[in-house]
Design a protein around this motif. Structure first.
Motif, PDB file in Angstrom:
ATOM      1  N   ALA A   1      50.197  25.467  39.398  1.00 35.85           N
ATOM      2  CA  ALA A   1      48.920  26.055  38.175  1.00 35.85           C
ATOM      3  C   ALA A   1      49.806  26.152  36.905  1.00 35.85           C
ATOM      4  CB  ALA A   1      48.434  27.211  38.862  1.00 35.85           C
ATOM      5  N   THR A   2      49.370  25.366  35.858  1.00 35.57           N
ATOM      6  CA  THR A   2      50.167  25.195  34.740  1.00 35.57           C
ATOM      7  C   THR A   2      49.948  26.088  33.583  1.00 35.57           C
ATOM      8  OG1 THR A   2      49.088  23.142  34.347  1.00 35.57           O
ATOM      9  CG2 THR A   2      51.159  23.179  35.239  1.00 35.57           C
ATOM     10  N   GLY A   3      48.630  26.689  33.734  1.00 35.50           N
ATOM     11  CA  GLY A   3      48.105  27.441  32.547  1.00 35.50           C
ATOM     12  C   GLY A   3      46.850  28.091  32.794  1.00 35.50           C
TER      13      GLY A   3
ATOM     14  N   GLY B   1      48.279  22.268  22.016  1.00 35.50           N
ATOM     15  CA  GLY B   1      48.003  23.684  21.977  1.00 35.50           C
ATOM     16  C   GLY B   1      49.063  24.587  22.667  1.00 35.50           C
ATOM     17  N   ASN B   2      49.268  24.275  23.724  1.00 36.71           N
ATOM     18  CA  ASN B   2      50.189  25.367  24.655  1.00 36.71           C
ATOM     19  C   ASN B   2      51.527  25.453  24.204  1.00 36.71           C
ATOM     20  OD1 ASN B   2      48.067  26.557  26.077  1.00 36.71           O
ATOM     21  ND2 ASN B   2      48.455  25.285  28.074  1.00 36.71           N
ATOM     22  N   LEU B   3      52.096  24.268  23.915  1.00 41.24           N
ATOM     23  CA  LEU B   3      53.680  24.015  23.476  1.00 41.24           C
ATOM     24  C   LEU B   3      53.674  25.010  22.184  1.00 41.24           C
ATOM     25  CD1 LEU B   3      56.419  23.310  24.085  1.00 41.24           C
ATOM     26  CD2 LEU B   3      55.918  21.206  22.574  1.00 41.24           C
TER      27      LEU B   3
ATOM     28  N   ILE C   1      52.896  26.731  31.647  1.00 42.26           N
ATOM     29  CA  ILE C   1      54.417  26.214  31.831  1.00 42.26           C
ATOM     30  C   ILE C   1      55.206  25.905  30.643  1.00 42.26           C
ATOM     31  CG2 ILE C   1      53.471  23.864  31.812  1.00 42.26           C
ATOM     32  CD1 ILE C   1      55.354  23.068  34.425  1.00 42.26           C
ATOM     33  N   LYS C   2      54.640  26.034  29.286  1.00 45.80           N
ATOM     34  CA  LYS C   2      55.357  25.829  28.093  1.00 45.80           C
ATOM     35  C   LYS C   2      56.141  26.923  27.893  1.00 45.80           C
ATOM     36  CE  LYS C   2      53.371  21.940  27.319  1.00 45.80           C
ATOM     37  NZ  LYS C   2      52.005  21.986  27.977  1.00 45.80           N
ATOM     38  N   ALA C   3      55.793  28.009  28.861  1.00 43.13           N
ATOM     39  CA  ALA C   3      56.745  29.303  28.498  1.00 43.13           C
ATOM     40  C   ALA C   3      58.121  28.974  28.923  1.00 43.13           C
ATOM     41  CB  ALA C   3      56.196  30.422  29.180  1.00 43.13           C
TER      42      ALA C   3
HETATM   43  C1  PLP Z   1      51.727  20.994  28.608  1.00 45.81           C
HETATM   44  C2  PLP Z   1      50.679  21.172  29.855  1.00 45.81           C
HETATM   45  C3  PLP Z   1      50.864  20.298  30.976  1.00 45.81           C
HETATM   46  C4  PLP Z   1      51.753  19.179  31.105  1.00 45.81           C
HETATM   47  O1  PLP Z   1      53.243  19.322  30.563  1.00 45.81           O
HETATM   48  P1  PLP Z   1      53.851  18.102  29.642  1.00 45.81           P
HETATM   49  O2  PLP Z   1      55.091  18.570  29.406  1.00 45.81           O
HETATM   50  O3  PLP Z   1      52.996  17.816  28.380  1.00 45.81           O
HETATM   51  O4  PLP Z   1      53.708  16.995  30.773  1.00 45.81           O
HETATM   52  C5  PLP Z   1      50.177  20.846  32.022  1.00 45.81           C
HETATM   53  N1  PLP Z   1      49.318  21.657  32.105  1.00 45.81           N
HETATM   54  C6  PLP Z   1      49.034  22.509  31.069  1.00 45.81           C
HETATM   55  C7  PLP Z   1      48.316  23.701  30.982  1.00 45.81           C
HETATM   56  C8  PLP Z   1      50.052  22.298  29.870  1.00 45.81           C
HETATM   57  O5  PLP Z   1      49.902  23.044  28.710  1.00 45.81           O
END
Ligand code: PLP
Length: 445
Positions: free
Chosen positions: A423-425, A167-169, A115-117
């Motif tokens: 699903a965020t990553g 990590g992801n950001l 989701i950070k993309a």
């Molecule tokens: C960062 C992240 C989140 C949550 O986003 P926030 O902006 O930190 O609340 C959820 N899932 C994954 C995989 C992430 O990397």
């Protein structure tokens, strides 16, 4: 000042949070028809962000070939997950799971696989655009593929970008900034996975590691960035731009649902379950969704039982003036994307009246869901990204959830409901790491 013990005595929810038990919480400050809610951002701001991403699309398509299918728009599909829905019935104690489950596949977002993309890349692009316009290199109606030129890369090499991350950001900011030509520094918390650090180093990103949690990595990063000339700090705890980059997702989702004949209206409620760390990602998306759908959408956040920072901030009203550690909660979770001890105050206050509720989930459950998704849908998520999958079950089985349904007169509409699980990553996780996660989940089933 109330002590921790006062909070525990006064509020059974806080007591359960402190004991790291799973909870389901309905937000008492949630307001329907949010006409009187004063918000620091509006629809115009989100549209502006979407238009900026459109301007950059030719450039993105040029430098990231995987985005060419969508002509340089970084977006993910929405897909049905009937087998997962069927599997979840085992938790239902004889009840049925009404409505349909769909998955928002940000695990497959191009460039950085999470989701950070959305927010991360948006903020870097906006910063690059601002600098280029200020220095007379660009006009808004130019073809933005000129950002790929040597001239632009040389120009950006005088500037730096820094970020603190679990990590992801860091991956999103690091990859995007490096491609544009910026110098980049990523301040990584102790939770950050080795492969994420290695990947960034391979792209020429400077990685500074901390033995402490996310909040400290952000604080140190912010401090160092302020002392440097020409350095832009991507402030995950406070950034409007990150938030708007996430919010754009909601506008696009509306079209995706329409294209699939998935109705969201007064008779067809839309429930959305979003894993939450510091809050920017889920907060931005929820904010966008409320702009688009108003009362027709019901947004719930999900956090690990050991890192319930946003819920604690909202339930106490203390937002970022407290951390989970202040309450004796250790902030240790395998869900590295959610391993945040102190929430964003800006996000908490912005979504205070928009969020329907929140729940916490045990780490073991995250791994179980991960392996069930792999077995039954052949979708490979990272642990953080599975937290939303249990949301519909919680909503329909927990007392508070059922009360929410009653209170909002949704009971007879649940058969028409769509449960959208964000699903965020996941897609960037190396195969051997994913195998370990999967085996761990299997062993827990
Ligand atoms: C960062 C992240 C989140 C949550 O986003 P926030 O902006 O930190 O609340 C959820 N899932 C994954 C995989 C992430 O990397």
């Amino acid at each position: 000042m109330k002590t921790v013990q006062d909070w525990i005595n006064d509020n059974p929810l806080i007591e359960k949070l402190v004991q790291t038990k799973e909870v389901f919480w309905v937000n008492p400050k949630y307001q329907t028809s949010q006409t009187d809610v004063k918000l620091p951002l509006n629809e115009e701001n989100v549209k502006d962000a979407e238009e900026r991403l459109q301007r950059f699309a030719p450039y993105i398509a040029k430098v990231f070939p995987e985005t060419r299918k969508l002509e340089g728009i970084i977006e993910s599909p929405v897909i049905p997950i009937p087998a997962m829905q069927q599997q979840q019935l085992s938790h239902m104690h004889g009840n049925t799971l009404e409505g349909r489950f769909v998955l928002k596949c940000d695990n497959d977002l191009p460039i950085s696989g999470s989701i950070k993309a959305r927010g991360g890349i948006y903020e870097v692009l906006k910063h690059a655009e601002t600098l280029a316009i200020q220095h007379g290199l660009l006009a808004e109606n130019d073809d933005y593929s000129i950002f790929a030129s040597e001239k632009f890369r040389t120009f950006f090499s005088q500037y730096s970008i820094a970020v603190g991350s679990t990590g992801n950001l860091g991956l999103s900011i690091g990859i995007m900034s490096a491609v544009l030509g910026f110098q980049v520094t990523v301040h990584m918390s102790a939770d950050a996975k080795q492969w994420k650090k290695d990947l960034l180093k391979s792209k020429g990103v400077e990685v500074i590691e901390y033995q402490d949690d996310y909040s400290l990595a952000v604080k140190e990063g912010r401090k160092q960035a302020q002392s440097q000339k020409n350095c832009h700090f991507v402030d995950d705890e406070n950034s409007r731009d990150l938030f708007l980059g996430y919010a754009v997702a909601a506008f696009r989702l509306k079209k995706q649902l329409e294209d699939q004949n998935i109705i969201a209206d007064d008779d067809h409620p839309l429930f959305v379950y979003l894993p939450c760390g510091v809050g920017g990602g889920p907060g931005g998306v929820a904010f966008g969704l409320k702009l688009v759908y108003g009362d027709k959408v019901h947004c719930f956040f999900a956090e690990p039982t050991h890192s319930p920072c946003m819920l604690l901030g909202l339930a106490t009203g203390l937002h970022d003036s407290i951390s989970v550690q202040d309450f004796g909660i250790d902030n240790l979770t395998a869900a590295d994307g959610l391993a945040v001890g102190r929430p964003s105050g800006f996000v908490g206050k912005t979504i205070e009246a928009l969020l329907s509720g929140s729940y916490t989930i045990d780490d073991n459950e995250l791994f179980r869901l991960l392996s069930v998704m792999a077995d039954h849908e052949n979708i490979h998520l990272e642990p953080s990204a599975t937290a939303g999958l249990i949301g519909p079950v919680k909503l329909m089985t927990e007392n508070e959830g059922r009360q929410y349904i009653q209170h909002h007169h949704l009971a007879d509409k649940m058969k028409n409901a769509t449960h959208l699980i964000w699903a965020t990553g996941g897609s960037m996780v190396p195969g051997d790491e994913m195998e370990k996660y999967y085996k761990k989940g299997k062993a827990l089933l």
